[in-house]
Scaffold this active site. Structure first.
Site, PDB file in Angstrom:
ATOM      1  N   PRO A  91      47.446  -0.145 109.095  1.00 27.62           N
ATOM      2  CA  PRO A  91      47.805   0.695 110.243  1.00 27.62           C
ATOM      3  C   PRO A  91      46.925   0.434 111.467  1.00 27.62           C
ATOM      4  CG  PRO A  91      46.825   2.018 108.478  1.00 27.62           C
ATOM      5  CD  PRO A  91      47.026   0.647 107.932  1.00 27.62           C
ATOM      6  N   GLU A 118      41.532   3.111 101.025  1.00 28.11           N
ATOM      7  CA  GLU A 118      41.140   3.166 102.445  1.00 28.11           C
ATOM      8  C   GLU A 118      41.163   1.784 103.101  1.00 28.11           C
ATOM      9  OE1 GLU A 118      40.600   6.065 104.174  1.00 28.11           O
ATOM     10  OE2 GLU A 118      41.339   6.891 102.290  1.00 28.11           O
ATOM     11  N   ARG A 156      65.335 -13.559 107.448  1.00 31.95           N
ATOM     12  CA  ARG A 156      66.591 -13.570 108.223  1.00 31.95           C
ATOM     13  C   ARG A 156      66.585 -14.640 109.297  1.00 31.95           C
ATOM     14  NH1 ARG A 156      67.566 -10.236 111.728  1.00 31.95           N
ATOM     15  NH2 ARG A 156      69.823 -10.145 111.558  1.00 31.95           N
ATOM     16  N   ASP A 171      70.719  -9.835 117.815  1.00 32.13           N
ATOM     17  CA  ASP A 171      69.991  -8.684 117.276  1.00 32.13           C
ATOM     18  C   ASP A 171      69.322  -7.858 118.350  1.00 32.13           C
ATOM     19  OD1 ASP A 171      70.454  -9.111 114.644  1.00 32.13           O
ATOM     20  OD2 ASP A 171      68.612 -10.246 114.307  1.00 32.13           O
TER      21      ASP A 171
HETATM   22  N1  ADE Z   1      49.397   0.100 105.372  1.00 27.04           N
HETATM   23  C1  ADE Z   1      49.325   1.435 105.499  1.00 27.04           C
HETATM   24  N2  ADE Z   1      49.954   1.859 106.600  1.00 27.04           N
HETATM   25  C2  ADE Z   1      50.451   0.744 107.208  1.00 27.04           C
HETATM   26  C3  ADE Z   1      51.189   0.508 108.375  1.00 27.04           C
HETATM   27  N3  ADE Z   1      51.557   1.500 109.204  1.00 27.04           N
HETATM   28  N4  ADE Z   1      51.515  -0.753 108.693  1.00 27.04           N
HETATM   29  C4  ADE Z   1      51.131  -1.763 107.903  1.00 27.04           C
HETATM   30  N5  ADE Z   1      50.433  -1.615 106.782  1.00 27.04           N
HETATM   31  C5  ADE Z   1      50.088  -0.369 106.419  1.00 27.04           C
END
Ligand code: ADE
Length: 242
Positions: A91, A118, A156, A171
């Site tokens: 994230p 984590e 794809r 797309d």
């Molecule tokens: N792992 C946990 N959350 C994630 C996200 N939003 N994008 C990519 N990998 C992740």
């Protein structure tokens, strides 16, 4: 294209046997290798996590199994002088986009490192990762689902996977606009009519209509995308209106 995926949950990646990606694998367009990270854990309990330095909640993935896994996986292609592009879904990464997927589709070999808990010890990321990539501003339980998404989006784009190359060019995001709505028969369904222009046979009018609706839809739903839009009179696939 070769794709290696390192995870503590190889079964999580089983959707890659199905549908478009499954067919691309059957046809030899992509060659997917799943690896269980625990095979590189050295203790009897096959531990892959430990408490974070500095305190805080949760656990961190230990560097030793990751280092051993990445060494072995990357050396497995060294005979042909190849080096993989190593991607860590997280994230805190840069956002995943259609443009980035297009860049990956041009690579011969990708390795995805699926973190859990984590995250992975930062020294592994510093030493090995080419890209840290986020799917969006939310937190998943690990990198597996993000990897599924990325592998499907990239597959794809590989030559021969999607029958009609134009449908990939059309797309959403391929040219910075959301696609217009689509219809098929019957022309009227539950009192809702297919827009007359789409049935008119007037290709210039159809291209202009699609362009207008795509622009309106993008302005309403994703005004952020319009900043980079080519103002030329092309339809969402880049064809110029007659
Ligand atoms: N792992 C946990 N959350 C994630 C996200 N939003 N994008 C990519 N990998 C992740």
């Amino acid at each position: 294209m070769r794709v290696d995926i390192i995870t503590i949950f190889p079964d999580y990646l089983s959707p890659l046997e199905l549908s478009l990606v499954g067919r691309a694998r059957d046809r030899g367009i992509i060659d997917v290798h799943l690896h269980d990270l625990r095979q590189w854990a050295s203790d009897v309990h096959r531990t892959v996590d430990d408490a974070p330095y500095g305190g805080g909640p949760g656990m961190v993935m230990r560097p030793e199994p990751w280092w051993a896994a990445l060494t072995e996986v990357s050396e497995s292609g060294a005979a042909d002088g190849r080096r993989p592009r190593i991607i860590v879904p997280t994230p805190v990464g840069r956002p995943f986009t259609q443009g980035y997927a297009g860049g990956l589709a041009a690579e011969p070999w990708l390795v995805f490192c699926c973190g859990r808990y984590e995250g992975i010890d930062a020294r592994v990321i510093e030493a090995w990762a080419d890209d840290e990539i986020s799917l969006g501003d939310y937190v998943l339980a690990g990198g597996e689902v993000a990897t599924l998404v990325m592998v499907e989006a990239v597959t794809r784009l590989l030559p021969g996977v999607v029958g009609n190359a134009e449908s990939v060019a059309d797309d959403s995001f391929a040219n910075g606009l959301l696609e217009p709505p689509v219809y098929t028969r019957p022309p009227v369904w539950h009192d809702r009519e297919v827009p007359a222009v789409l049935r008119s046979g007037d290709h210039g009018a159809i291209i202009r209509w699609r362009r207008e609706v795509a622009l309106r839809r993008t302005a309403q739903r994703r005004p952020d995308l319009l900043a980079g839009t080519d103002p030329a009179g092309t339809d969402p696939a880049g064809r110029v209106a007659q």
